[in-house]
Enzyme design. Structure first.
Site, PDB file in Angstrom:
ATOM      1  N   SER A 429      15.622  25.842  12.189  1.00  0.00           N
ATOM      2  CA  SER A 429      14.341  25.144  12.053  1.00  0.00           C
ATOM      3  C   SER A 429      13.384  25.517  13.171  1.00  0.00           C
ATOM      4  O   SER A 429      12.217  25.218  13.122  1.00  0.00           O
ATOM      5  CB  SER A 429      14.560  23.635  12.040  1.00  0.00           C
ATOM      6  OG  SER A 429      15.326  23.274  13.162  1.00  0.00           O
ATOM      7  N   HIS A 450      14.306  28.474   5.468  1.00  0.00           N
ATOM      8  CA  HIS A 450      14.307  27.164   6.112  1.00  0.00           C
ATOM      9  C   HIS A 450      14.146  26.046   5.092  1.00  0.00           C
ATOM     10  O   HIS A 450      13.083  25.875   4.493  1.00  0.00           O
ATOM     11  CB  HIS A 450      13.164  27.119   7.151  1.00  0.00           C
ATOM     12  CG  HIS A 450      13.059  25.810   7.853  1.00  0.00           C
ATOM     13  ND1 HIS A 450      11.850  25.256   8.230  1.00  0.00           N
ATOM     14  CD2 HIS A 450      14.010  24.926   8.240  1.00  0.00           C
ATOM     15  CE1 HIS A 450      12.075  24.090   8.819  1.00  0.00           C
ATOM     16  NE2 HIS A 450      13.372  23.864   8.828  1.00  0.00           N
ATOM     17  N   GLU A 462      10.721  27.477   3.453  1.00  0.00           N
ATOM     18  CA  GLU A 462       9.950  28.525   4.107  1.00  0.00           C
ATOM     19  C   GLU A 462      10.817  29.776   4.145  1.00  0.00           C
ATOM     20  O   GLU A 462      11.953  29.733   4.618  1.00  0.00           O
ATOM     21  CB  GLU A 462       9.589  28.108   5.539  1.00  0.00           C
ATOM     22  CG  GLU A 462       8.553  26.999   5.602  1.00  0.00           C
ATOM     23  CD  GLU A 462       8.284  26.532   7.045  1.00  0.00           C
ATOM     24  OE1 GLU A 462       7.121  26.613   7.463  1.00  0.00           O
ATOM     25  OE2 GLU A 462       9.227  26.096   7.724  1.00  0.00           O
ATOM     26  N   ASN A 500       7.114  22.878  10.675  1.00  0.00           N
ATOM     27  CA  ASN A 500       7.508  22.101  11.860  1.00  0.00           C
ATOM     28  C   ASN A 500       6.495  22.234  12.988  1.00  0.00           C
ATOM     29  O   ASN A 500       6.345  21.350  13.820  1.00  0.00           O
ATOM     30  CB  ASN A 500       8.900  22.518  12.348  1.00  0.00           C
ATOM     31  CG  ASN A 500       9.983  21.861  11.518  1.00  0.00           C
ATOM     32  OD1 ASN A 500       9.719  20.914  10.790  1.00  0.00           O
ATOM     33  ND2 ASN A 500      11.199  22.364  11.598  1.00  0.00           N
TER      34      ASN A 500
END
Length: 710
Positions: A429, A450, A462, A500
């Site tokens: 991540s 991800h 992702e 993120n």
């Protein structure tokens, strides 16, 4: 040469005519405005022919009855008057169909959605196939609209107010068995005898319909306008709680049904057309429709120009934890591809198996799946503690914990044990993929994939390409993610990738507000009101306070000090607060926790916080979200994301950015870049550099440009 027709009428010797809808050159039937005159002409022909004793309406497409109205025609509406005319044209045609003196039966196989279901409702009787592809529903609310061709009037009259509102307010799709039980269809039969069954129904005539058996309580509630109003008020309250008043369609749907049931069909249709027109022109519906077009457009892209995906016949998952179990589960259940899970412990392996089993078993309990089907899917998942039975894996998804040395070891193991084309996809991540690929002798096969937690629920993944990832690896990974039922966006390598990275600043700002004395529940409420599915404090508890603490330093090291998290947060970890997973966080958990989530007030003491008075909810939401908007633009500026469209989809599907705002970039267009820059400058003067607007925004503010042309 004449235009190919969409509607074809065939007369049978027994007096029943079959009207087949088949839009030339398209895989699905959709209703278009130009069909009106063609249908009217055919209906006139049917009326004039006394030898026709009944009519069956069916589709010439193998997999769909009618998938809905063609929503591209809504973009052509310049005003509410245009949109109202569109709805009224539908009313006229469907009333003519319903007004035929002969019995009219819809024979439904495949998708029967939106305008397609409204067409079926205008027929006197309905019969559908028991095929898996057969689904009935009115999903208009998901586009910020309502069923505008009589659906808000005919549906409640057929299945009752409660069931009709449930369908229209959720957009849920109904399976054949359920449709029969609720009286939405009159019969369910195998597709091979669908048309014959419809013909027999047409011969029996209109009286073949049996009234729906409603529960005693619903019979009572729907019996008078007074009790009906109680239902409508209840529905309105529930809708307000769910939508926070951010979506105008649900309240208008309730109003259409209320007025139609209390004042009659003609008044109801007039209200429906007016409300429909108003929603078509609303900014919320425009945003939701743009999202629909964007996701449809993305499905056609491979993610890498000119490369086509390789076939994935076998998958290996490294790590049987929560993420590994979820990834293996969507691989077998959704993509129907065999998955082999490797973990160093037997415990990890049995966790992964039971994770997948529990999810499938829900389907069995709800009778959507037979136990045999469940066991068949389970047999696609195998487990191992050694590198065995994986030589032929096409893709290896690594979901071990965030430790670079460990991931390097995994890359080496896979290169040694698998084929030379095996893709190594890391579900990290925060670690840059380039750093993971540094240990590979075939870095072109290394990519980031991800997922978000929980894997089976979160729609986004992702796909992260580092500098030397091959186009074929990208295309194969994108196609694989799509088979798992995910919406993939391709992002370039960098700390935190896209989702993120923009989320981190939003969470940090919420934390700053907390330390300034804003109450936990007030922060959460303010952002739910803004349109997020949950507030930032709840989210931090769900993700894990410890996980948040691990990601922050990585982002700060790679991207600079605007990412530094408040130091006070170390005190939470020192107090062993990890959130929901260990029952200690911002909220109360465990047996004593009530149904309404209560804040764990002891947090304030741990963080030395003095409670201040509540700031305006709108100001709280603004301060948390403007940094996210700024960072999203910075990601576009740096080429992390390829387009504003990808950035909007990533934020909506990855972190629940409010869909009715259309995503960060569409929202910036609505706000105006200049207004956003002024707001950021204002915060910068109060709170410092982290609010400094990025170059692209400053430039857009001065030249008045936008991300989207429309």
């Amino acid at each position: 040469m004449s235009m190919e027709k969409t509607f074809n009428l065939a007369r049978r010797d027994d007096g029943i005519a079959i009207l087949t809808m088949d839009v030339p050159g398209e895989t699905m039937n959709t209703l278009k405005e130009q069909f009106g005159p063609e249908i009217t002409e055919i209906l006139a022909e049917i009326k004039a022919d006394s030898s026709i004793k009944g009519l069956v309406v069916t589709s010439g497409k193998a997999d769909s009855f009618v998938a809905g109205a063609d929503i591209t025609m809504l973009a052509a509406c310049k005003s509410e008057a245009d949109a109202k005319t569109l709805s009224q044209q539908g009313h006229v045609v469907f009333s003519e169909l319903e007004g035929l003196s002969i019995p009219v039966v819809a024979a439904i196989n495949g998708a029967c959605l939106g305008g397609g279901l409204e067409l079926a409702l205008a027929c006197h009787l309905r019969v559908c196939s028991d095929d898996k592809k057969t689904m009935l529903g009115v999903p208009e609310v998901q586009l910020g609209l309502l069923p505008g061709s009589g659906g808000t009037q005919r549906l409640p009259r057929l299945v009752g107010i409660a069931a009709a509102l449930d369908m229209m307010l959720t957009g849920k799709q109904i399976r054949p068995k359920q449709a029969l039980k609720m009286g939405l269809v009159n019969d369910v039969v195998p597709n091979s005898i669908l048309v014959e069954t419809a013909v027999e129904l047409a011969k029996k005539g209109k009286q073949a319909a049996k009234p729906v058996k409603q529960s005693k309580i619903n019979q009572f509630l729907e019996s008078s306008s007074f009790t009906r109003d109680i239902m409508f008020d209840q529905a309105r309250k529930q809708v307000m709680k769910k939508t926070q008043g951010n979506y105008p369609a649900p309240a208008k749907i309730i109003d259409c049904v209320r007025q139609g049931m209390n004042k009659g069909m003609i008044k109801g249709l007039e209200v429906e057309a007016t409300h429909f027109a108003n929603l078509v022109m609303s900014k919320e519906s425009a945003a939701l429709r743009s999202l629909f077009f964007a996701t449809t457009e993305m499905k056609k892209e491979t993610g890498a120009e000119g490369a086509s995906p390789r076939k994935v016949k076998k998958v290996m998952v490294l790590g049987g934890g929560l993420m590994g179990g979820g990834i293996a589960s969507v691989t077998t259940t959704k993509a129907k591809i065999p998955a082999r899970v490797k973990d160093i412990s037997e415990q990890g392996l049995s966790n992964a198996l039971s994770y997948a089993y529990k999810l499938l078993d829900k389907g069995v309990k709800r009778r959507h799946m037979t136990p045999a089907a469940r066991d068949n899917i389970m047999s696609l998942m195998t487990t191992t503690t050694e590198y065995t039975g994986i030589k032929d894996a096409d893709i290896v998804v690594e979901a071990v914990f965030e430790d670079l040395a460990l991931k390097h070891q995994m890359v080496k193991d896979v290169e040694r044990e698998c084929g030379e084309n095996t893709i190594f996809a890391s579900n990290t991540s925060s670690l840059p993929i380039g750093q993971i690929a540094a240990a590979a002798s075939r870095p072109e096969n290394v990519i980031g994939l991800h997922y978000f937690s929980p894997v089976e629920k979160m729609p986004l993944v992702e796909v992260i390409a580092h500098k030397t990832t091959s186009p074929e690896t990208i295309a194969t990974t994108v196609a694989f993610a799509r088979k798992q039922g995910k919406t993939p966006i391709v992002v370039q390598d960098g700390a935190g990738f896209y989702v993120n990275r923009i989320l981190a600043l939003y969470m940090n700002e919420a934390a700053q507000l907390l330390l300034e004395g804003q109450r936990i529940e007030h922060l959460d409420r303010a952002l739910v009101k803004f349109g997020f599915p949950v507030g930032p404090m709840t989210l931090l508890d769900e993700v894990g306070i410890d996980v948040g603490a691990k990601i922050s330093p990585i982002l700060e090291k790679e991207l600079g000090e605007r990412f530094s998290a408040p130091a006070a947060f170390d005190k939470l970890l020192a107090d062993d607060r990890k959130g929901r997973k260990n029952g200690k966080g911002f909220y109360q958990y465990g047996p004593k926790a009530k149904k309404d989530k209560l804040v764990d007030e002891s947090v304030y003491k741990v963080l030395d916080i003095l409670i201040a008075s509540d700031k305006e909810a709108k100001d709280v939401a603004e301060r948390c979200t403007v940094q996210m908007l700024n960072e999203a633009v910075r990601c576009l500026e740096e080429g992390i994301i390829a387009s504003a469209r990808d950035g909007d989809i990533g934020a909506i599907f990855g972190i629940g950015f409010p869909p009715f705002l259309g995503g960060p970039f569409r929202y910036i267009d609505t706000l105006g870049a200049k207004n956003l820059v002024d707001t950021l400058n204002g915060y910068q003067s109060l709170y410092g550099e982290r609010f400094a607007p990025c170059d692209t925004l400053v430039k857009m503010a001065s030249d008045g440009s936008q991300f989207y042309s429309s």
